[in-house]
Scaffold this motif. Structure first.
Motif, PDB file in Angstrom:
ATOM      1  N   GLU A   2       0.832  -1.182   0.036  1.00 14.41           N
ATOM      2  CA  GLU A   2      -0.014   0.034  -0.085  1.00 14.41           C
ATOM      3  C   GLU A   2       1.092   1.308   0.050  1.00 14.41           C
ATOM      4  OE1 GLU A   2      -3.861  -1.955   2.567  1.00 14.41           O
ATOM      5  OE2 GLU A   2      -2.276  -0.445   3.257  1.00 14.41           O
ATOM      6  N   LEU A   3       1.836   1.226   0.855  1.00 17.26           N
ATOM      7  CA  LEU A   3       2.977   2.651   0.874  1.00 17.26           C
ATOM      8  C   LEU A   3       3.390   2.743  -0.375  1.00 17.26           C
ATOM      9  CD1 LEU A   3       3.723   4.889   2.731  1.00 17.26           C
ATOM     10  CD2 LEU A   3       5.648   3.128   3.551  1.00 17.26           C
ATOM     11  N   ALA A   4       3.964   1.528  -0.938  1.00 13.22           N
ATOM     12  CA  ALA A   4       4.845   1.823  -2.337  1.00 13.22           C
ATOM     13  C   ALA A   4       3.872   1.984  -3.110  1.00 13.22           C
ATOM     14  CB  ALA A   4       5.489   0.223  -2.595  1.00 13.22           C
ATOM     15  N   ALA A   5       2.628   1.733  -3.188  1.00 16.15           N
ATOM     16  CA  ALA A   5       1.814   2.074  -4.360  1.00 16.15           C
ATOM     17  C   ALA A   5       1.251   3.650  -4.320  1.00 16.15           C
ATOM     18  CB  ALA A   5       0.418   1.322  -4.232  1.00 16.15           C
ATOM     19  N   ALA A   6       1.643   4.327  -3.163  1.00 11.51           N
ATOM     20  CA  ALA A   6       1.213   5.650  -3.025  1.00 11.51           C
ATOM     21  C   ALA A   6       2.358   6.584  -3.227  1.00 11.51           C
ATOM     22  CB  ALA A   6       0.709   5.841  -1.571  1.00 11.51           C
ATOM     23  N   CYS A   7       3.833   5.747  -3.207  1.00  8.11           N
ATOM     24  CA  CYS A   7       5.017   6.381  -3.566  1.00  8.11           C
ATOM     25  C   CYS A   7       5.053   6.983  -4.821  1.00  8.11           C
ATOM     26  CB  CYS A   7       6.248   5.474  -3.294  1.00  8.11           C
ATOM     27  SG  CYS A   7       7.933   6.119  -3.350  1.00  8.11           S
TER      28      CYS A   7
END
Length: 594
Positions: free
Chosen positions: A484-489
């Motif tokens: 999830e965090l990587a997708a938002a990066c």
């Protein structure tokens, strides 16, 4: 980590326990430590167990909770099961085991189908409700654990592997033409619900299916990462992103050490597995067992990456096992790897993972693997060119670099009766790219790769090959909170430094830069990439077998042209086109599909 199976009848008859027993028996390698079969009226469950958590018989499955009226079979691991157990205990639930399977059952009783929101882990499970006759099937967010099914008006059967359903009998083995198109065009990825066989389907990742006693069912997709920029992160610097991702990755690696048996690491010598070792060392782990595999060179290509894995093993003083596979073991392993495949998988990595897993399982039962980092953090070569592509042109740009061959080339290869008029693979990609929630072309490519391609190629490959040796593989880069965090990066941070830039920056203070800044490598199996001798003979035998001729997938003229120049024809991404065609026939013949 196990193998599960089951049946639910819709026609008023009792479940076919013999069929469930046959399905269960095919999955001994997935669960060599125990077996169980349970039935009650129209429902029956089977299970093969690999003991990882709660080694006692209290953790055996199928697990019946008479107090709650629930029976559960489960494949996978809930890494935060102890925290959930504490929460459920505080709510008044009583436990008779220390297993994560029992936590699933009680979490389902408390939260219903939303129990999956509480789970951090990899899982496929089935829960039967005694009082309602309802069956619930669920699969984890990234599809790390498989779940296949076959259904008609009379019954539903399900299992952890496709061959298990074939063993149960009564399913159509006709070729699914959409799946066949994907196999030849969409880089051999066959997205759910399709499989190569028309009579067998697979539950999509991040899905809960509720099946009523009359056979009606409803699906709920409970998770989907957003590849958009979150306003809450608007003021984050590159360092902020690096720190946040590093902390999530530390949590993911730490979670995957939860076990009642030792946990090792598959160390390829690349950035991803090396970073796992570095983070475990940072956390104080000592004496970590690490494993690398290498093969004999062929076609001018090296067969190992020991130079890099040795750097990491020596730097962190791991208990390292360098596995050198002689040429004599490779050909038999090809057929063994094909037999272990739930679906046809073209990558020569399968053979490497199969042989590596066979050796590793002699030392440990659980390993961490770097699988998934390329799809989540933009490590492949086709991502940088997408950065300059307008969102409206993204589908064509993606297919130019990813598809094995365009639809227009199919008629020269495929016999007409197995040929689709429409370009099923392009339509699928276009539908995926049209979904809301991916801002840029890179975001759209990362989304389809991390939620579709990853599930039905690299992740499936690792599950099938490790489980063929009774080995549980855990993938911290697929921790859903990290994804999830990587997708938002922002994509540019992932594309930096030639790809996986943010991971490389995390690794620089932790490990030798020789491994970080090296050219990207793969599990090399040169003898398959460059077909010759007995490997070419095996391919020729598969394509000339009477079963292949009767099936008539490929035009004889195309097959003869490929055999005449076996190493001259490559797919877009460099795979051997002849191997791709032959592998499907090898799989069909191995699994008795006529």
């Amino acid at each position: 980590m196990c193998g599960l199976s089951g049946e639910l009848r819709f026609d008023g008859r009792s479940a076919d326990v013999d069929a469930v027993t046959r399905m269960t028996a095919t999955m001994v390698p997935r669960g060599p430590d125990g077996v169980g079969v349970w039935s009650m009226g129209p429902v029956a469950f089977g299970h093969r167990r690999l003991k990882i958590i709660d080694l006692s018989e209290c953790g055996a499955q199928p697990m019946v909770d008479s107090e709650l009226g629930l029976t559960t079979v489960f494949n996978g691991c809930i890494y935060n099961y102890q925290q959930i157990r504490d929460e459920l205990s505080a709510a008044g639930y009583r436990f008779f085991s220390s297993s994560d399977t029992e936590v699933i059952a009680k979490a389902y009783h408390r939260w219903g189908t939303r129990c999956v929101d509480h789970f951090a882990g990899m899982f496929a499970f089935a829960v039967a409700e005694r009082d309602t006759g309802r069956l619930v099937l669920a699969r984890d967010r990234l599809g790390i654990k498989p779940l296949y099914y076959a259904a008609d008006a009379e019954r539903l059967r399900f299992a952890s592997t496709l061959p298990a359903l074939l063993a149960g009998g009564g399913v159509s083995s006709d070729i699914d033409l959409v799946a066949f198109h994907h196999y030849l065009s969409f880089h051999s990825v066959v997205p759910a619900p399709h499989t190569i066989l028309a009579g067998i389907r697979k539950l999509p990742a991040a899905t809960v299916r509720v099946v009523e006693p009359d056979g009606t069912s409803t699906d709920e997709v409970y998770w989907s990462p957003s590849f958009t920029r979150d306003p809450a992160h608007a003021d984050w610097t590159a360092t902020d992103w690096q720190d946040a991702i590093a902390e999530r990755l530390r949590t993911a690696v730490r979670r995957r050490m939860v076990a009642d048996v030792p946990v090792g690491v598959l160390l390829s010598g690349g950035l991803d597995s090396s970073l796992i070792v570095a983070l475990l060392a940072e956390a104080g782990q000592t004496g970590l067992a690490t494993f690398s595999v290498g093969f004999e060179a062929a076609g001018g290509e090296s067969g190992d990456e020991f130079a890099y894995s040795d750097i990491i093993a020596q730097h962190f003083a791991t208990d390292h096992h360098q596995i050198r596979v002689p040429g004599s073991r490779l050909l038999p392993a090809v057929d063994a790897a094909v037999a272990a495949m739930s679906e046809p998988m073209v990558s020569h990595d399968c053979v490497a993972f199969y042989l590596l897993s066979q050796e590793v399982s002699r030392h440990v039962k659980v390993v961490q693997s770097g699988q998934g980092a390329d799809e989540v953090f933009a490590g492949y070569s086709w991502y940088p060119p997408m950065a300059d592509v307008a969102r409206g042109d993204a589908v064509d740009a993606y297919l130019r670099v990813f598809a094995d061959r365009p639809h227009r080339d199919m008629p020269a290869m495929v016999e007409p009766h197995h040929l689709l008029d429409a370009d099923a693979s392009r339509r699928f990609v276009a539908d995926q790219f049209a979904r809301p929630g991916a801002e840029t072309s890179v975001d759209a490519a990362l989304r389809i790769d991390s939620t579709i391609m990853l599930v039905d190629d690299p992740v499936k490959r690792v599950d099938n090959m490790t489980m063929a040796a009774g080995l549980e593989a855990r993938t911290p880069f697929l921790d859903h909170e990290l994804v999830e965090l990587a997708a938002a990066c922002p994509p540019e941070l992932k594309l930096a430094s030639g790809g996986k830039g943010v991971l490389k920056d995390i690794g620089r203070p932790l490990m030798p830069v020789d491994v970080i800044d090296r050219p990207k490598g793969y599990f090399p199996v040169p003898a398959i990439r460059h077909l010759h001798g007995p490997f070419l003979d095996r391919v020729r035998d598969a394509l000339s077998d009477p079963a292949a001729k009767s099936r008539g997938l490929y035009r004889p003229s195309w097959v003869q042209a490929m055999l005449a120049a076996p190493n001259d024809n490559r797919t877009t991404l460099g795979a051997n086109a002849l191997w791709q065609a032959a592998l499907l026939e090898m799989w069909l013949q191995t699994h008795g599909v006529t």
